[in-house]
Design an enzyme around this catalytic site. Sequence first.
Site, PDB file in Angstrom:
ATOM      1  N   ASP A 273       0.815  -1.215   0.000  1.00 24.69           N
ATOM      2  CA  ASP A 273       0.000   0.000   0.000  1.00 24.69           C
ATOM      3  C   ASP A 273       0.847   1.262   0.000  1.00 24.69           C
ATOM      4  OD1 ASP A 273      -1.986  -1.865   0.198  1.00 24.69           O
ATOM      5  OD2 ASP A 273      -2.903  -1.029   2.005  1.00 24.69           O
TER       6      ASP A 273
ATOM      7  N   ARG B 177       1.144   6.375  17.480  1.00 30.04           N
ATOM      8  CA  ARG B 177       0.953   7.394  16.451  1.00 30.04           C
ATOM      9  C   ARG B 177       1.633   8.724  16.769  1.00 30.04           C
ATOM     10  NH1 ARG B 177       0.678   3.505  13.306  1.00 30.04           N
ATOM     11  NH2 ARG B 177      -1.349   2.500  13.010  1.00 30.04           N
TER      12      ARG B 177
ATOM     13  N   ASP C 201      -6.568   6.315  12.900  1.00 34.88           N
ATOM     14  CA  ASP C 201      -5.144   6.622  12.733  1.00 34.88           C
ATOM     15  C   ASP C 201      -4.911   7.880  11.918  1.00 34.88           C
ATOM     16  OD1 ASP C 201      -4.214   4.619  14.339  1.00 34.88           O
ATOM     17  OD2 ASP C 201      -4.202   3.143  12.731  1.00 34.88           O
TER      18      ASP C 201
ATOM     19  N   SER D 294      -6.844  -6.879   8.690  1.00 41.56           N
ATOM     20  CA  SER D 294      -6.046  -5.665   8.711  1.00 41.56           C
ATOM     21  C   SER D 294      -5.307  -5.667  10.043  1.00 41.56           C
ATOM     22  CB  SER D 294      -6.982  -4.451   8.623  1.00 41.56           C
ATOM     23  OG  SER D 294      -6.254  -3.273   8.860  1.00 41.56           O
TER      24      SER D 294
END
Lengths: 405, 405, 405, 405
Positions: free
Chosen positions: D16, D96, D125, D179
């Site tokens: 990706d 994050r 996210d 995922s």
Amino acid sequence: MSDVKKVVLAYSGGLDTSVIVKWLQETYDCEVVTFTADIGQGEEVEPARAKAQALGVKEIHIEDLREEFVRDYVYPMFRANTLYEGEYLLGTSIARPLIARRLIEIADQTGADAISHGATGKGNDQVRFELGAYALKPGVKVIAPWREWDLNSREKLMAYCQQHDIPVDFSSKKKSPYSMDANLLHISYEGGILEDPWAEAEEEMWRWSVSPEAAPDTPTYIELTFDQGDIVAIDGVPMKPHEVLEKLNTLGGDNGIGRLDIVENRYVGMKSRGCYETPGGTIMLRAHRAIESLTLDREEAHLKDELMPRYAEVIYNGYWWSPERRMLQAAIDETQKNVSGVVRMKLYKGSATVAGRKSDASLFDESIATFEDDAGAYDQKDAEGFIKLNALRLRIAAGKGRRQD
Amino acid sequence: MSDVKKVVLAYSGGLDTSVIVKWLQETYDCEVVTFTADIGQGEEVEPARAKAQALGVKEIHIEDLREEFVRDYVYPMFRANTLYEGEYLLGTSIARPLIARRLIEIADQTGADAISHGATGKGNDQVRFELGAYALKPGVKVIAPWREWDLNSREKLMAYCQQHDIPVDFSSKKKSPYSMDANLLHISYEGGILEDPWAEAEEEMWRWSVSPEAAPDTPTYIELTFDQGDIVAIDGVPMKPHEVLEKLNTLGGDNGIGRLDIVENRYVGMKSRGCYETPGGTIMLRAHRAIESLTLDREEAHLKDELMPRYAEVIYNGYWWSPERRMLQAAIDETQKNVSGVVRMKLYKGSATVAGRKSDASLFDESIATFEDDAGAYDQKDAEGFIKLNALRLRIAAGKGRRQD
Amino acid sequence: MSDVKKVVLAYSGGLDTSVIVKWLQETYDCEVVTFTADIGQGEEVEPARAKAQALGVKEIHIEDLREEFVRDYVYPMFRANTLYEGEYLLGTSIARPLIARRLIEIADQTGADAISHGATGKGNDQVRFELGAYALKPGVKVIAPWREWDLNSREKLMAYCQQHDIPVDFSSKKKSPYSMDANLLHISYEGGILEDPWAEAEEEMWRWSVSPEAAPDTPTYIELTFDQGDIVAIDGVPMKPHEVLEKLNTLGGDNGIGRLDIVENRYVGMKSRGCYETPGGTIMLRAHRAIESLTLDREEAHLKDELMPRYAEVIYNGYWWSPERRMLQAAIDETQKNVSGVVRMKLYKGSATVAGRKSDASLFDESIATFEDDAGAYDQKDAEGFIKLNALRLRIAAGKGRRQD
Amino acid sequence: MSDVKKVVLAYSGGLDTSVIVKWLQETYDCEVVTFTADIGQGEEVEPARAKAQALGVKEIHIEDLREEFVRDYVYPMFRANTLYEGEYLLGTSIARPLIARRLIEIADQTGADAISHGATGKGNDQVRFELGAYALKPGVKVIAPWREWDLNSREKLMAYCQQHDIPVDFSSKKKSPYSMDANLLHISYEGGILEDPWAEAEEEMWRWSVSPEAAPDTPTYIELTFDQGDIVAIDGVPMKPHEVLEKLNTLGGDNGIGRLDIVENRYVGMKSRGCYETPGGTIMLRAHRAIESLTLDREEAHLKDELMPRYAEVIYNGYWWSPERRMLQAAIDETQKNVSGVVRMKLYKGSATVAGRKSDASLFDESIATFEDDAGAYDQKDAEGFIKLNALRLRIAAGKGRRQD
């Protein structure tokens, strides 16, 4: 009767604590050390020396604590915009931790094994003195005469004075019908006709402020300079914390500002009615909120507001010297780094209102907030997504048949 | 351009929403239904009918919602002593949920698939309208012209009017430099010189109240009767909620009460400066706290105070129609069962102060609180154990060397 | 010695409360009414009748309160996902309000003017019993023998028994080294080697559960049906609340579930170490969170989580019968209307884990949450505006030089 | 199409983000700088270099951030016993802010004017990356390809790869149906059959832990040494924070500890179902509570518990770099000064339980808590006054006829 050898007494020089000196000496057969502090109550403290000497006290401590009081107690508390039960500025509560601390420090210096105070068994002050004392010196013995003796009426007190040659000064001002307490932050009134919550306080009760009706017909404007949450100057003149508060008390009192009449909930479980005059504090609170409105982030401001009632309760209940107060203080102080700038206040017949505020650390962004063209500083189309996603949970719920009304 | 067939517009009858009627008809090629409500803004709503007709609107809804507004929105909110950011009485915020609800109900009645409003993309009102709409009718289409069109200046709007034969009424009162909003609870001012937070509002800006300086030289006293948290009578005369608020607005405005000048944090992320006049609400808040001070238990009162900032935020941000508002309301309403009695207020030159409060449900116990002999109602010796055990954790910690300062 | 005429005693039938019967009769020269309840402690209550008779008690109340206990106390508490200090399920605390209530009701029925209990002066239970009693009957006299008498060692108690012909049943099971308390929700252990927080509890101490090591090697799956926040069926079989808890205790205990070993903070100010077995409650808590995860709105769920520690503290400290508990309960119950559905739990060697949850009132929307194509249910572009406006206050602050790290 | 000149991309080396490199180059005609960090996800990061080079990237940043990640983000968060919605240990959320910070720092170093990431428009996210970026560099441009492009299916992505010669590595492990996201704190799974909340996760999904069933039949005991809230040694061996977490992940994973299966509420408004493995974190949380149970004062502990859900929400929603997080952190960190000592944990088939705790800073006072004679350390008679005054408000209310049930 006891193994108390030396006791430090919070001594005002007044009748009640003079009786306590004698009663302690008699009842506990111990030496009494007196501690008298000027925390801005508006009465001379030096006369307490002769009175204590006359009672046979050898170690007499008289101190001016005004600067420390405002700097280390009042100012930190005001950083939180603290109000107990939505209205009370905690004028009495905030003075107790300092007294407790000095009592313990003097006990340590003089080798005393006990402390004593003149607070009654019904009030909050006994709790505040004693929680502080125990937190700072866990093994200390606390003597609270009002909870022990049987001198529970004015007549018995007078008889005790006569019996023990304690001079009763009848010539001074007429005995007030109110129980009063004062320091640089406020003066309080309880008792007398105030015991009926429907009765309005008499005009002659109030001592620090003129009535709004008697205040000047033209407003007074002042500018207060804040640095990291604290007022450091008035009209551009730098001042120490206690000088700030003294000046604001005068300004506020002259303009009829800071009277409060409430029914409050005591920590010991009863409601009581009290009247307070907090002229300077009332101005400070309003001004502090104003400078915060420019300089605090929204979320920290809201979180402060949510924590404030708890912080007020902690102080009101007497837990200044506690881990939870320090924890809350750490959070509050963290927010004050940028709370600097100038607030312009209008004082007029009982009201302290904000007339303007400015700050180099301002988060107010005129270019974004403007109703005029903002030259692209803010994209109004962003609002659609903002609303759509904030509404998503409500839309899903409604879509599944949940009623929202 | 779209599949919108019919849209219900919150229509004031003023220039902006008149332009929106035309713009919606043109842009979406759809039928416009207007909805105009009297929520106490102080202007006639009936003239909106002819204006809408002139714009080709066939379905025109004009309603008097004053009673519902105060009874079902203002009163429940005041039960919480609600203040946003410590000062703002939420006058604008509380009117939006009612408008949103009626927009949706009219959409359902008229078979409309969309709603529209005249709020800009920078403010809170768009959020409040749309969150309400989505919560009540999740599939509704919302059209917010100010976020879509390019008529983003007065000149462009005027040009559009001329181009589309929309009558612009220049003869009415001079265009105010402020963006205003009014309902029974308050009138607000934004923009103009207020965009500088240092600038004091001009006296001529204020519309609902005289200045404190211009208010009468003698105070006005009133008695407010509460029943379960709500005011039901003034000076003994029973009134409906909106009648109460109208009366208090008059009394407050006449005495210079309820002006507020703040910088607030909008939900969309910016600070803005606003001035508000909330004469009746200011009196109501103070009086409600007074009757609660007699009738609420301490712990429920404190818990209410802790929850209040959150409740205020929920309403300010537009989440009246949400599960969290209902959850908080359930807690608040649970506490109001005994909040009944009478409060006496003194109104004088900008101040609304409490002069007395009484209640059959009072928890104030004079026999316990008294400074006089209480005949054994309270045993002062209980205080020692109370303090000792409350201090225990602090004493243990200090005994193990923890510093408490 | 006193003016107590009749006292209702919470009587277990055990040695300590048998001594109290006699001590009350002697010390207060009063009639003793015994009250013994089955709240699921796992011992027969009927034998208490003969024991009380042998002590000369005439009014003997023996009741099965299991259903009421779980339905009206345990279940409401579990709606809040209540944990004290993050871990304790409040098994002891929640039983006290019911006992207090019945003591008072029996006092009213029998014309008793006092109540008594066997809780010591160091623990929480005295507080819980007495706060409840005072809240329900403010003038009641409470006698707490452990705070009054001098029988403060096992030896003195034994001597008292011998002296007063109180039969001491040595033949029953060996005296446990632990202080234990049990009801349908849990069994607790204190004292003995547990007084050293570093010492691990002995395996033989635990009574309600096998050790995880001894539990079956294959998991047990069960399905719990919730209706408005309460479990109403297990594996599809409808059950009353106390039947649910009994069944879950068996299932949990068989699988080694529900043991807890903590140091907790008592309301009276000290830390204490306790071990608890709460097999059914541990399963219920986990399952309740699971059904809420599907059916509660996010904001009400978060608000519940923020209020929970306070609610737990209120119950732990003994304030079930208080306005603040009712206020919190009103908020909690308001959220449970849609908390209905089925949770599938896996029980295995000490763990109760969620294996699945489903509900007709689910707010989980697969069509929106999916990683696959959502056919337009969610417009990803909305996220940009959402983020931009949520970031606005941070961007403004950073743009003005505020450090965010 | 744009004025972006250089963009820093959070680059994993996977398919990706490789597509994103190319898409950015093409769409924005800009230079792409890649940033790849080892935060303990368990995959080599060095291979990302060659892949980036193959895509024409010139500035390639590859860093080992494991130590910083655990020391400056995970550890501070664990001081608060942080759980989102009662169960989730925030494994994804906490990584994050570090990534956002490094993206911005690299942008500053390389003169880039934009950043980009591979998070979708439905998740949390994107919010966390972008809020962090905006807070640290308010003028930065953020490019979120998933919200912009039309490659919204695997097929289109594959076609894009073929078209642009991006090597697709089919030979590696079979494409997971889930995922996933991993770092030193946890690995997460979403999507696939998990989109049905009733479906139990398949055993083969889990990667970091054995099943409880497959874990050893004998428990493992470990001792964790805390210093000021942080674990600094395991079984007496000093370790750095990330070494602690790595070790605990192994120990926990071997014993089947740390699996979690929940439905959670995303900040963007939808519910989603996620499975998580947090072996080390699960042990850390339990152990931290245990050492706090000995060393924290009751009131600070309770206040921490009340603030925790808010703190968790702040982090979950992406506001690590915010004033409110710092404010809460200041309060939390203030409490951890004495949170030092040793906790002994038992790890067995899915459970991490506390077997003992000890501390030089312990506030547990055996001499007071004991059921044996305490030699006067605690005066049980104090409890009477404590209860009486705590009950006073309830007694007054009941005496005036208020119902408490």
